[in-house]
Every structure is written in structure tokens, then in C-alpha cells.
Design a protein around this motif. Structure first.
Motif, mmCIF file in Angstrom:
data_model
loop_
_atom_site.group_PDB
_atom_site.id
_atom_site.type_symbol
_atom_site.label_atom_id
_atom_site.label_comp_id
_atom_site.label_asym_id
_atom_site.label_seq_id
_atom_site.Cartn_x
_atom_site.Cartn_y
_atom_site.Cartn_z
ATOM 1 N N LEU A 128 0.641 -1.095 0.037
ATOM 2 C CA LEU A 128 -0.512 -0.011 -0.026
ATOM 3 C C LEU A 128 0.830 1.261 -0.426
ATOM 4 O O LEU A 128 1.901 1.083 1.016
ATOM 5 N N VAL A 129 0.536 2.229 -0.715
ATOM 6 C CA VAL A 129 1.397 3.334 -1.027
ATOM 7 C C VAL A 129 1.320 4.452 -1.482
ATOM 8 O O VAL A 129 -0.835 4.592 -1.245
ATOM 9 N N TYR A 130 1.103 5.465 -0.229
ATOM 10 C CA TYR A 130 0.411 7.112 -0.178
ATOM 11 C C TYR A 130 1.346 7.637 -0.721
ATOM 12 O O TYR A 130 2.381 8.290 -0.061
ATOM 13 N N ILE A 131 0.980 8.735 -1.377
ATOM 14 C CA ILE A 131 0.909 10.039 -2.674
ATOM 15 C C ILE A 131 0.486 11.193 -0.705
ATOM 16 O O ILE A 131 -0.169 11.196 -0.538
ATOM 17 N N SER A 132 2.164 11.595 -0.493
ATOM 18 C CA SER A 132 2.371 12.778 0.971
ATOM 19 C C SER A 132 2.758 13.645 0.227
ATOM 20 O O SER A 132 2.788 13.924 -0.900
ATOM 21 N N SER A 133 3.382 14.570 0.707
ATOM 22 C CA SER A 133 4.077 15.959 0.440
ATOM 23 C C SER A 133 5.055 16.236 1.230
ATOM 24 O O SER A 133 4.537 16.421 2.797
ATOM 25 N N GLY A 134 5.799 16.645 1.128
ATOM 26 C CA GLY A 134 6.725 17.812 1.561
ATOM 27 C C GLY A 134 6.305 18.501 2.671
ATOM 28 O O GLY A 134 6.925 19.185 3.568
ATOM 29 N N GLY A 135 4.797 18.836 2.657
ATOM 30 C CA GLY A 135 4.214 19.957 3.198
ATOM 31 C C GLY A 135 3.481 19.504 4.487
ATOM 32 O O GLY A 135 3.474 19.502 5.624
ATOM 33 N N ALA A 136 4.012 18.250 4.801
ATOM 34 C CA ALA A 136 3.309 16.844 5.845
ATOM 35 C C ALA A 136 4.466 17.813 7.277
ATOM 36 O O ALA A 136 3.724 18.097 8.061
ATOM 37 N N PRO A 137 5.238 17.334 7.234
ATOM 38 C CA PRO A 137 6.286 17.727 8.066
ATOM 39 C C PRO A 137 6.726 19.081 7.926
ATOM 40 O O PRO A 137 6.220 19.479 8.891
ATOM 41 N N ALA A 138 6.505 19.567 7.167
ATOM 42 C CA ALA A 138 6.619 22.108 7.005
ATOM 43 C C ALA A 138 5.073 21.743 7.746
ATOM 44 O O ALA A 138 5.468 22.245 9.101
#
Length: 136
Positions: free
Chosen positions: A20-30
Motif C-alpha cells: 500500500l503506497v500513499y501519496i504524501s507531500s513535503g507539506g506534511a512535515p512542514a
């Protein structure tokens, strides 16, 4: 809640070692880095439960609904404890990361990860790219 609905519909069909691969973003840790300390701790907890993820999302939604429609990011942060830039995009991706970690614990036979594809040229990211001098 789309990631959860899709996962619940498909995870039972995957065999052990399925992915299972979810598309995340660098916006999450920011986002997490700019949240109030208690929210930051929750978003970075390796033991977060679905109930905590769902509870956080619902708490923030209730607080947002009480704000005027034109509330700025600092007002949202003050009311929710969550950094809200880009209309909540980073927060939604932080929740995706939390959910991926929870799914990995709930389905230990599967390989689960959330990935950041990098800066993609979209309507949402284009102003950020221009402002920061980055090329998608």
C-alpha cells in the motif's frame, strides 16, 4: 477519509507482502513543524491510533466551522493548533502519514509507506514554486 475508504475496500484482497503506497507531500512535515506543541507531538507519534487520527481531524473541523470563512492562517492556527497553509493541504498530508503508520501496524503482513513525489507542477504548487524560485 478517502485513503481510509480505499484501504478498507482493498486491503483484505492483498496477499502477505502486498503493498500500500500513499501519496504524501513535503507539506506534511512542514505543517507538523509549525503546529502547536501538543498537535506536533500527536502528529509525530509512532503509536497513534485511528481513533486519535480521526479525533484530531474532527476537532480541527469543528474549530474551523466556528471561524469566519475568511479566517487567515494565523487565526486557524490559534483556533485549532494546526498550521493551515494552502487551505489545509499540509495538515491533510500529515494525517495521511499518520494513517499510513497506523495501517502498517493494523496490517503487519503488508508493506505500507507514504511517499513524497517532490514538487509537481500543479495549480496548488505553482505559486509556491515561483515564490521560492524552485522548478517543479
Amino acid at each position: 477519509y478517502g485513503a481510509r475508504r480505499v484501504t478498507e475496500a482493498l486491503a483484505g484482497m492483498l496477499e502477505d507482502r502486498g503493498r500500500l503506497v500513499y501519496i504524501s507531500s513535503g507539506g506534511a512535515p512542514a505543517c507538523a513543524a509549525k503546529c502547536r506543541e501538543d498537535r506536533r507531538a500527536l502528529l509525530s507519534s509512532p503509536d497513534l491510533t485511528w481513533e486519535q487520527i480521526d479525533g484530531l481531524a474532527r476537532d480541527v473541523l469543528v474549530a474551523l466551522e466556528a471561524l469566519p470563512g475568511d479566517a487567515d492562517d494565523s487565526s486557524v492556527l490559534a483556533a485549532t493548533g494546526v498550521a493551515w497553509g494552502l487551505g489545509g493541504y499540509g495538515f491533510s498530508k500529515a494525517l495521511v502519514n499518520c494513517y499510513a503508520a497506523w495501517v502498517q501496524r493494523d496490517y503487519p503482513g503488508l508493506i505500507v509507506n507514504a511517499c513524497n513525489p517532490g514538487l509537481i507542477d500543479t495549480d496548488l504548487s505553482r505559486p509556491y514554486a515561483v515564490q521560492s524560485g524552485k522548478t517543479p
